[in-house]
Write a protein that holds these residues in place. Structure first.
Motif, mmCIF file in Angstrom:
data_model
loop_
_atom_site.group_PDB
_atom_site.id
_atom_site.type_symbol
_atom_site.label_atom_id
_atom_site.label_comp_id
_atom_site.label_asym_id
_atom_site.label_seq_id
_atom_site.Cartn_x
_atom_site.Cartn_y
_atom_site.Cartn_z
ATOM 1 N N SER A 139 0.819 -1.222 0.000
ATOM 2 C CA SER A 139 0.000 0.000 0.000
ATOM 3 C C SER A 139 0.848 1.265 0.000
ATOM 4 O O SER A 139 0.386 2.321 -0.428
ATOM 5 C CB SER A 139 -0.954 0.002 1.193
ATOM 6 O OG SER A 139 -0.222 -0.019 2.404
ATOM 7 N N ARG A 158 2.160 -3.214 -10.507
ATOM 8 C CA ARG A 158 0.924 -2.651 -11.067
ATOM 9 C C ARG A 158 -0.241 -3.623 -10.896
ATOM 10 O O ARG A 158 -1.342 -3.224 -10.490
ATOM 11 C CB ARG A 158 1.106 -2.309 -12.547
ATOM 12 C CG ARG A 158 1.802 -1.003 -12.801
ATOM 13 C CD ARG A 158 1.681 -0.563 -14.252
ATOM 14 N NE ARG A 158 2.246 -1.522 -15.180
ATOM 15 C CZ ARG A 158 3.489 -1.507 -15.636
ATOM 16 N NH1 ARG A 158 4.316 -0.569 -15.249
ATOM 17 N NH2 ARG A 158 3.909 -2.433 -16.469
ATOM 18 N N LEU A 160 -5.771 0.048 -6.142
ATOM 19 C CA LEU A 160 -4.752 1.107 -6.049
ATOM 20 C C LEU A 160 -3.961 1.151 -7.344
ATOM 21 O O LEU A 160 -4.090 0.281 -8.186
ATOM 22 C CB LEU A 160 -3.799 0.811 -4.881
ATOM 23 C CG LEU A 160 -4.455 0.644 -3.510
ATOM 24 C CD1 LEU A 160 -3.438 0.121 -2.499
ATOM 25 C CD2 LEU A 160 -5.041 1.960 -3.042
ATOM 26 N N SER A 161 -3.119 2.173 -7.480
ATOM 27 C CA SER A 161 -2.272 2.250 -8.673
ATOM 28 C C SER A 161 -1.045 3.107 -8.414
ATOM 29 O O SER A 161 -1.012 3.891 -7.462
ATOM 30 C CB SER A 161 -3.062 2.833 -9.848
ATOM 31 O OG SER A 161 -3.391 4.179 -9.593
ATOM 32 N N LEU A 162 -0.062 2.922 -9.291
ATOM 33 C CA LEU A 162 1.096 3.809 -9.292
ATOM 34 C C LEU A 162 0.670 5.100 -9.957
ATOM 35 O O LEU A 162 -0.313 5.139 -10.684
ATOM 36 C CB LEU A 162 2.246 3.175 -10.088
ATOM 37 C CG LEU A 162 2.796 1.845 -9.551
ATOM 38 C CD1 LEU A 162 3.769 1.243 -10.539
ATOM 39 C CD2 LEU A 162 3.478 2.079 -8.212
ATOM 40 N N SER A 163 1.434 6.164 -9.730
ATOM 41 C CA SER A 163 1.046 7.424 -10.383
ATOM 42 C C SER A 163 1.701 7.536 -11.736
ATOM 43 O O SER A 163 2.556 6.787 -12.106
ATOM 44 C CB SER A 163 1.423 8.618 -9.537
ATOM 45 O OG SER A 163 2.816 8.747 -9.412
ATOM 46 N N ALA A 166 1.213 2.953 -3.472
ATOM 47 C CA ALA A 166 0.101 3.629 -4.139
ATOM 48 C C ALA A 166 0.475 5.084 -4.350
ATOM 49 O O ALA A 166 0.957 5.759 -3.442
ATOM 50 C CB ALA A 166 -1.162 3.518 -3.295
ATOM 51 N N ASP A 167 0.326 5.536 -5.563
ATOM 52 C CA ASP A 167 0.602 6.912 -5.966
ATOM 53 C C ASP A 167 2.086 7.272 -6.053
ATOM 54 O O ASP A 167 2.422 8.424 -6.233
ATOM 55 C CB ASP A 167 -0.139 7.919 -5.077
ATOM 56 C CG ASP A 167 -1.648 7.743 -5.166
ATOM 57 O OD1 ASP A 167 -2.138 7.460 -6.280
ATOM 58 O OD2 ASP A 167 -2.321 7.874 -4.141
ATOM 59 N N VAL A 168 2.979 6.290 -5.924
ATOM 60 C CA VAL A 168 4.404 6.523 -6.194
ATOM 61 C C VAL A 168 4.572 6.458 -7.708
ATOM 62 O O VAL A 168 3.947 5.631 -8.374
ATOM 63 C CB VAL A 168 5.291 5.455 -5.505
ATOM 64 C CG1 VAL A 168 6.742 5.579 -5.917
ATOM 65 C CG2 VAL A 168 5.149 5.553 -3.993
ATOM 66 N N SER A 169 5.412 7.314 -8.273
ATOM 67 C CA SER A 169 5.564 7.327 -9.732
ATOM 68 C C SER A 169 6.416 6.152 -10.205
ATOM 69 O O SER A 169 7.320 5.700 -9.504
ATOM 70 C CB SER A 169 6.201 8.636 -10.195
ATOM 71 O OG SER A 169 7.575 8.661 -9.885
ATOM 72 N N GLU A 170 6.096 5.692 -11.406
ATOM 73 C CA GLU A 170 6.889 4.617 -12.003
ATOM 74 C C GLU A 170 8.326 5.080 -12.200
ATOM 75 O O GLU A 170 9.249 4.294 -12.042
ATOM 76 C CB GLU A 170 6.282 4.182 -13.340
ATOM 77 C CG GLU A 170 5.043 3.362 -13.166
ATOM 78 C CD GLU A 170 4.628 2.644 -14.430
ATOM 79 O OE1 GLU A 170 5.494 2.327 -15.273
ATOM 80 O OE2 GLU A 170 3.426 2.376 -14.567
#
Length: 67
Positions: free
Chosen positions: A31, A56, A64-67, A34-38
């Protein structure tokens, strides 16, 4: 948020070469990504295309997702 059993540690399919740099950067629970950039994750030595794909997919399963 308390980590659940499904959130603790790296996702299934994630190898040690990617897990170690994530842990060293402070990412010990899924968790937290979540929202950390690739781009930020790619900059970590050992985190490549396969690790990003696994992350991913694991995040997507949890909504959730990466930013």
């Amino acid at each position: 948020m308390e980590p659940t059993e499904a959130d603790s540690g790296p996702p299934r399919g994630m190898g040690a070469p990617a897990t170690r740099p994530l842990a060293a950067a402070g990412y010990t629970e899924l968790s937290q990504l979540a929202d950390v950039s690739e781009e930020e994750l790619k900059a970590l030595h050992g985190v490549g295309p396969k690790a990003l794909r696994v992350l991913r997919e694991a995040l997507r399963e949890r909504g959730l997702s990466l930013s």
